[in-house]
Design an enzyme around this catalytic site. Structure first.
Site, PDB file in Angstrom:
ATOM      1  N   CYS A  43       0.801  -0.920  -0.077  1.00  0.00           N
ATOM      2  CA  CYS A  43       0.255   0.346   0.727  1.00  0.00           C
ATOM      3  C   CYS A  43       0.940   1.212   0.403  1.00  0.00           C
ATOM      4  O   CYS A  43       0.931   2.122  -1.296  1.00  0.00           O
ATOM      5  CB  CYS A  43      -1.334  -0.470   1.231  1.00  0.00           C
ATOM      6  SG  CYS A  43      -1.595   1.139   1.063  1.00  0.00           S
ATOM      7  N   CYS A  48      -1.956   1.817  -3.442  1.00  0.00           N
ATOM      8  CA  CYS A  48      -2.714   2.860  -2.889  1.00  0.00           C
ATOM      9  C   CYS A  48      -1.920   4.237  -3.030  1.00  0.00           C
ATOM     10  O   CYS A  48      -2.472   4.919  -3.552  1.00  0.00           O
ATOM     11  CB  CYS A  48      -2.880   2.368  -1.149  1.00  0.00           C
ATOM     12  SG  CYS A  48      -3.465   1.081  -1.234  1.00  0.00           S
ATOM     13  N   LYS A  51      -0.205   5.618  -5.749  1.00  0.00           N
ATOM     14  CA  LYS A  51      -0.949   4.910  -6.831  1.00  0.00           C
ATOM     15  C   LYS A  51      -1.801   6.481  -6.681  1.00  0.00           C
ATOM     16  O   LYS A  51      -2.044   7.794  -7.375  1.00  0.00           O
ATOM     17  CB  LYS A  51      -1.999   4.493  -7.028  1.00  0.00           C
ATOM     18  CG  LYS A  51      -2.981   4.275  -8.157  1.00  0.00           C
ATOM     19  CD  LYS A  51      -3.984   4.701  -7.731  1.00  0.00           C
ATOM     20  CE  LYS A  51      -4.950   3.625  -6.492  1.00  0.00           C
ATOM     21  NZ  LYS A  51      -5.910   2.068  -6.356  1.00  0.00           N
ATOM     22  N   TYR A 179      -9.471  -2.759 -11.522  1.00  0.00           N
ATOM     23  CA  TYR A 179      -9.422  -1.821 -11.076  1.00  0.00           C
ATOM     24  C   TYR A 179      -7.558  -1.054 -11.042  1.00  0.00           C
ATOM     25  O   TYR A 179      -7.628  -0.106 -11.643  1.00  0.00           O
ATOM     26  CB  TYR A 179      -9.687  -1.305  -9.514  1.00  0.00           C
ATOM     27  CG  TYR A 179      -8.475  -2.060  -8.438  1.00  0.00           C
ATOM     28  CD1 TYR A 179      -7.985  -0.584  -7.499  1.00  0.00           C
ATOM     29  CD2 TYR A 179      -8.619  -2.850  -7.880  1.00  0.00           C
ATOM     30  CE1 TYR A 179      -6.894  -1.265  -7.281  1.00  0.00           C
ATOM     31  CE2 TYR A 179      -7.859  -3.560  -6.745  1.00  0.00           C
ATOM     32  CZ  TYR A 179      -6.969  -2.375  -6.452  1.00  0.00           C
ATOM     33  OH  TYR A 179      -5.728  -3.191  -5.466  1.00  0.00           O
ATOM     34  N   GLU A 183      -6.606   2.092 -13.612  1.00  0.00           N
ATOM     35  CA  GLU A 183      -6.780   3.577 -13.010  1.00  0.00           C
ATOM     36  C   GLU A 183      -5.023   3.886 -13.373  1.00  0.00           C
ATOM     37  O   GLU A 183      -4.733   5.090 -14.077  1.00  0.00           O
ATOM     38  CB  GLU A 183      -6.544   3.031 -11.430  1.00  0.00           C
ATOM     39  CG  GLU A 183      -7.185   2.678 -10.585  1.00  0.00           C
ATOM     40  CD  GLU A 183      -6.791   2.549  -8.799  1.00  0.00           C
ATOM     41  OE1 GLU A 183      -7.983   2.106  -8.413  1.00  0.00           O
ATOM     42  OE2 GLU A 183      -6.119   2.290  -8.480  1.00  0.00           O
ATOM     43  N   HIS A 438     -27.661  21.127  -1.018  1.00  0.00           N
ATOM     44  CA  HIS A 438     -27.257  21.763  -2.495  1.00  0.00           C
ATOM     45  C   HIS A 438     -26.457  23.159  -2.174  1.00  0.00           C
ATOM     46  O   HIS A 438     -26.264  23.813  -1.498  1.00  0.00           O
ATOM     47  CB  HIS A 438     -28.159  21.999  -2.702  1.00  0.00           C
ATOM     48  CG  HIS A 438     -28.920  23.031  -3.769  1.00  0.00           C
ATOM     49  ND1 HIS A 438     -29.310  22.281  -5.921  1.00  0.00           N
ATOM     50  CD2 HIS A 438     -29.031  24.114  -4.446  1.00  0.00           C
ATOM     51  CE1 HIS A 438     -29.281  22.814  -5.875  1.00  0.00           C
ATOM     52  NE2 HIS A 438     -29.069  24.162  -5.707  1.00  0.00           N
ATOM     53  N   GLU A 443     -26.392  15.300  -3.759  1.00  0.00           N
ATOM     54  CA  GLU A 443     -27.694  15.796  -2.943  1.00  0.00           C
ATOM     55  C   GLU A 443     -28.835  14.696  -4.004  1.00  0.00           C
ATOM     56  O   GLU A 443     -29.871  14.326  -3.220  1.00  0.00           O
ATOM     57  CB  GLU A 443     -28.405  16.569  -3.092  1.00  0.00           C
ATOM     58  CG  GLU A 443     -28.654  17.204  -4.218  1.00  0.00           C
ATOM     59  CD  GLU A 443     -29.030  18.682  -4.938  1.00  0.00           C
ATOM     60  OE1 GLU A 443     -29.544  19.361  -3.971  1.00  0.00           O
ATOM     61  OE2 GLU A 443     -27.774  19.828  -5.643  1.00  0.00           O
TER      62      GLU A 443
HETATM   63  C1  LIG Z   1      -1.148  -1.082  -7.351  1.00  0.00           C
HETATM   64  C2  LIG Z   1      -2.232  -1.236  -6.677  1.00  0.00           C
HETATM   65  C3  LIG Z   1      -2.717   0.003  -6.282  1.00  0.00           C
HETATM   66  C4  LIG Z   1      -3.905  -0.586  -4.874  1.00  0.00           C
HETATM   67  N1  LIG Z   1      -4.556   0.293  -4.660  1.00  0.00           N
HETATM   68  C5  LIG Z   1      -5.437  -0.056  -3.622  1.00  0.00           C
HETATM   69  C6  LIG Z   1      -6.704   1.363  -3.101  1.00  0.00           C
HETATM   70  O1  LIG Z   1      -6.337   2.361  -3.076  1.00  0.00           O
HETATM   71  N2  LIG Z   1      -7.093   0.735  -2.300  1.00  0.00           N
HETATM   72  C7  LIG Z   1      -6.462   0.182  -1.507  1.00  0.00           C
HETATM   73  O2  LIG Z   1      -7.131  -0.130  -0.185  1.00  0.00           O
HETATM   74  N3  LIG Z   1      -6.103  -0.813  -1.405  1.00  0.00           N
HETATM   75  C8  LIG Z   1      -5.018  -0.756  -3.031  1.00  0.00           C
HETATM   76  N4  LIG Z   1      -4.386  -1.889  -3.393  1.00  0.00           N
HETATM   77  C9  LIG Z   1      -4.289  -3.378  -2.621  1.00  0.00           C
HETATM   78  C10 LIG Z   1      -3.043  -2.544  -0.918  1.00  0.00           C
HETATM   79  O3  LIG Z   1      -1.942  -2.529  -0.980  1.00  0.00           O
HETATM   80  C11 LIG Z   1      -3.266  -4.245  -0.461  1.00  0.00           C
HETATM   81  O4  LIG Z   1      -4.394  -4.925   0.189  1.00  0.00           O
HETATM   82  C12 LIG Z   1      -2.752  -4.335   1.094  1.00  0.00           C
HETATM   83  O5  LIG Z   1      -1.588  -3.832   0.387  1.00  0.00           O
HETATM   84  C13 LIG Z   1      -2.738  -5.641   1.626  1.00  0.00           C
HETATM   85  O6  LIG Z   1      -1.909  -5.787   3.380  1.00  0.00           O
HETATM   86  P1  LIG Z   1      -0.417  -7.091   3.688  1.00  0.00           P
HETATM   87  O7  LIG Z   1      -0.599  -6.642   4.516  1.00  0.00           O
HETATM   88  O8  LIG Z   1      -1.902  -7.962   3.440  1.00  0.00           O
HETATM   89  O9  LIG Z   1       0.159  -6.634   2.675  1.00  0.00           O
HETATM   90  P2  LIG Z   1       1.253  -5.481   1.719  1.00  0.00           P
HETATM   91  O10 LIG Z   1       1.084  -4.924   1.887  1.00  0.00           O
HETATM   92  O11 LIG Z   1       1.855  -6.413   0.803  1.00  0.00           O
HETATM   93  O12 LIG Z   1       2.861  -6.400   3.068  1.00  0.00           O
HETATM   94  C14 LIG Z   1       3.437  -7.959   3.233  1.00  0.00           C
HETATM   95  C15 LIG Z   1       4.979  -7.708   3.340  1.00  0.00           C
HETATM   96  O13 LIG Z   1       5.753  -8.822   3.286  1.00  0.00           O
HETATM   97  C16 LIG Z   1       6.886  -8.681   2.783  1.00  0.00           C
HETATM   98  N5  LIG Z   1       7.199 -10.111   2.767  1.00  0.00           N
HETATM   99  C17 LIG Z   1       7.003 -11.025   1.217  1.00  0.00           C
HETATM  100  N6  LIG Z   1       7.013 -12.211   2.275  1.00  0.00           N
HETATM  101  C18 LIG Z   1       8.213 -11.464   2.984  1.00  0.00           C
HETATM  102  C19 LIG Z   1       9.132 -12.734   4.056  1.00  0.00           C
HETATM  103  N7  LIG Z   1       8.759 -14.365   3.383  1.00  0.00           N
HETATM  104  N8  LIG Z   1      10.001 -12.483   4.453  1.00  0.00           N
HETATM  105  C20 LIG Z   1       9.827 -10.758   5.004  1.00  0.00           C
HETATM  106  N9  LIG Z   1       8.971 -10.168   3.881  1.00  0.00           N
HETATM  107  C21 LIG Z   1       8.235 -10.696   3.591  1.00  0.00           C
HETATM  108  C22 LIG Z   1       6.597  -7.695   1.099  1.00  0.00           C
HETATM  109  O14 LIG Z   1       7.881  -7.376   1.082  1.00  0.00           O
HETATM  110  C23 LIG Z   1       5.359  -6.958   1.751  1.00  0.00           C
HETATM  111  O15 LIG Z   1       5.694  -5.310   2.359  1.00  0.00           O
HETATM  112  C24 LIG Z   1      -3.534  -1.861  -4.031  1.00  0.00           C
HETATM  113  C25 LIG Z   1      -2.371  -2.751  -4.944  1.00  0.00           C
HETATM  114  C26 LIG Z   1      -1.823  -2.888  -5.640  1.00  0.00           C
HETATM  115  C27 LIG Z   1      -0.876  -3.126  -6.183  1.00  0.00           C
END
Ligand SMILES: Cc1cc2nc3c(=O)[nH]c(=O)nc-3n(C[C@H](O)[C@H](O)[C@H](O)COP(=O)(O)OP(=O)(O)OC[C@H]3O[C@@H](n4cnc5c(N)ncnc54)[C@H](O)[C@@H]3O)c2cc1C
Length: 461
Positions: A43, A48, A51, A179, A183, A438, A443
């Site tokens: 994110c 997010c 973006k 999306y 976007e 308004h 609205e």
């Molecule tokens: C282009 C794009 C736009 C988006 N826009 C939106 C939006 O507008 N609104 C919204 O709500 N969501 C949006 N999302 C989705 C949102 O980013 C994800 O839903 C959110 O980040 C999920 O969080 P998470 O904690 O599950 O995983 P992540 O945020 O992906 O975090 C996982 C972390 O784990 C780390 N990792 C993985 N494996 C290992 C390992 N074995 N050891 C150590 N570290 C590891 C990775 O490096 C990463 O930093 C978007 C996603 C993308 C790709």
């Protein structure tokens, strides 16, 4: 010697992992968080936040064009992509530092490394060190999925690379109809690129309300974006800095970048899940979890995109918080995945919450639909050819508003507030009793009095 080095080991310092670590530490747990790339996760680093910054900047072009009707003469504006990238990178670095500080302030310890499971209680770090943990939280998120390997796939970028392009592509082909694809299509078009969207289905935004899908497509096409549906990219050739994409319909398209945004897969590979006995959900390929985000192994939980439930930042955060309260706060919390508002930051924006008309008709025997499309007030002077869509889907039996769908400027901001009403099970009568504000576009949501469609299922249907 203590049996465990830590009470909680979090794999992944993204939205969900960070929230879980901070809350668990606040409950007194000894917490370690492993992050292999950058704190903040998808994110903050490549989702997010960057973006939305791109989206905001891309709107300026329309603002400048629209200003003429309001009397402004703006000398020809120029745009510098490297400035945008540099400023965005600075802000992302600031946020990454803030995430790091906040986790450390909570008392949790960050280890900047990849971590994998060796067994249900043992984590192996990249330097070979082993850490014994009482509980493990898998919060490894997801990654772009390019689909089946096609000739020239190595030339294709994903959203990850799109955030770091050295220059703005003059022409870009984007495959995907979800999306992220749309976007980026609007972002690049806003900055002046010539954009073609290729999507294999019959219309973009699968899963969204049909009226939203049609409306968005029409609006994007009016802004000059080419949308080709019912076809896929079969091969990509490179000639120096140029690419030719060969489509399944026999045509080919030249561009200086080819991007795929056709889906994301949960990060489950190489994590040692088999060694620890953690089961995968065969329905979606994510880690299988129960309502408390507990996996098939009693001391291992998983939250966020790696579970492939609802892949949104606020959902990952809520799941991480609920996990920490349940396991370390002595307060079992299940996350309610119903009526999650969501947006598409294309231009114009989409904001939606609850059921689509089709979903409501499948669920309820009597569905009333209230729909309005109209020219936004700004367009009266700017002359822009654009229309707003507002739609309410109502369960005719209970009078409950079960869905709201908006396409138009600030739709995302509007839907966040409407989502409270929908979550509270507000009725159409409650909407009607609310006095309009308004002049706004929103609205319309409290002034649509007569259903534009009424679907009553007969007993035999
Ligand atoms: C282009 C794009 C736009 C988006 N826009 C939106 C939006 O507008 N609104 C919204 O709500 N969501 C949006 N999302 C989705 C949102 O980013 C994800 O839903 C959110 O980040 C999920 O969080 P998470 O904690 O599950 O995983 P992540 O945020 O992906 O975090 C996982 C972390 O784990 C780390 N990792 C993985 N494996 C290992 C390992 N074995 N050891 C150590 N570290 C590891 C990775 O490096 C990463 O930093 C978007 C996603 C993308 C790709």
């Amino acid at each position: 010697m203590a049996e465990f080095d830590v009470d909680l080991f979090v794999i992944g310092g993204g939205s969900g992992g960070v929230r879980a670590a901070r809350i668990a530490a606040g409950h007194g747990a000894r917490v370690m968080v492993a992050e292999e790339y950058r704190m903040g996760g998808t994110c903050v680093i490549r989702g997010c936040v960057p973006k939305k910054l791109f989206v905001i900047g891309s709107h300026v072009r329309q603002e400048i064009a629209d200003a003429a009707g309001f009397g402004w003469t703006i000398p020809s504006a120029t745009f510098d992509w490297p400035t945008l990238i540099a400023n965005k990178d600075k802000e992302i670095a600031r946020l990454e530092a803030a995430y790091t500080t906040n986790v450390e302030k909570s008392g949790a310890r960050i280890v900047k490394t990849r971590a994998v499971l060796e067994d249900a209680h043992t984590l192996r770090l990249a330097n070979g060190e082993a850490v014994k943990a009482k509980y493990v939280l898998i919060a490894t998120g997801g990654a772009p999925n390019h689909g089946p390997v096609i000739p020239g796939i190595e030339h294709v970028i994903s959203s990850n690379e799109a955030f770091h392009l050295k220059k703005l592509p003059r022409r870009i082909l984007i495959q995907g109809g979800g999306y992220i694809a749309l976007e980026f299509a609007c972002i690049f078009a806003g900055y002046g690129s010539d954009v073609t969207v290729v999507y294999r289905g019959d219309n973009i935004l699968r899963g969204f309300d049909e009226d939203v899908r049609t409306h968005v497509r029409g609006e994007m096409e009016k802004e000059g974006i080419t949308i080709l549906t019912g076809c896929t990219v079969n091969a990509v050739d490179r000639h120096g800095e140029d690419f030719t994409s060969h489509l399944s319909n026999g045509s080919s398209i030249a561009s200086d970048k080819v991007m795929f945004a056709i889906g994301r897969h949960p990060n489950v590979g190489g994590l040692g899940l088999e060694k620890a006995g953690v089961a995968i959900n065969p329905a979606n390929g994510g880690v299988a979890v129960d309502h408390f985000s507990k996996t098939s192994v009693a001391n291992i939980y998983a939250i966020g995109d790696v579970t492939h439930r609802t892949n949104l930042t606020p959902v990952a955060i809520r799941e991480g918080h609920a996990f920490a309260d349940t396991v370390f706060g002595n307060r079992p919390v299940q996350v309610d995945h119903q009526d999650i508002p969501t947006a598409v930051f294309c231009q114009p924006e989409v904001g939606t919450v609850g059921l689509t008309e089709a979903e409501a008709r499948a669920k309820f025997s009597h569905v009333d639909v209230y729909k309005a499309t109209f020219r936004p007030i700004k367009a009266t002077l700017s002359g822009r050819d654009t229309r707003v869509l507002m739609k309410l889907v109502v369960d005719g039996t209970s009078d409950r508003v079960v869905g709201c769908h908006i396409v138009g400027d600030t739709a995302a901001e509007i839907i966040q507030a409407v989502a409270i009403a929908v979550k509270m099970k507000a009725t159409k009568a409650d909407f009607d009793a609310t006095i309009a504000l308004h002049p706004t576009a929103a609205e319309e949501l409290v002034t649509m009095r007569t259903p534009t469609a009424r679907h009553v299922r007969q007993a035999a249907e």
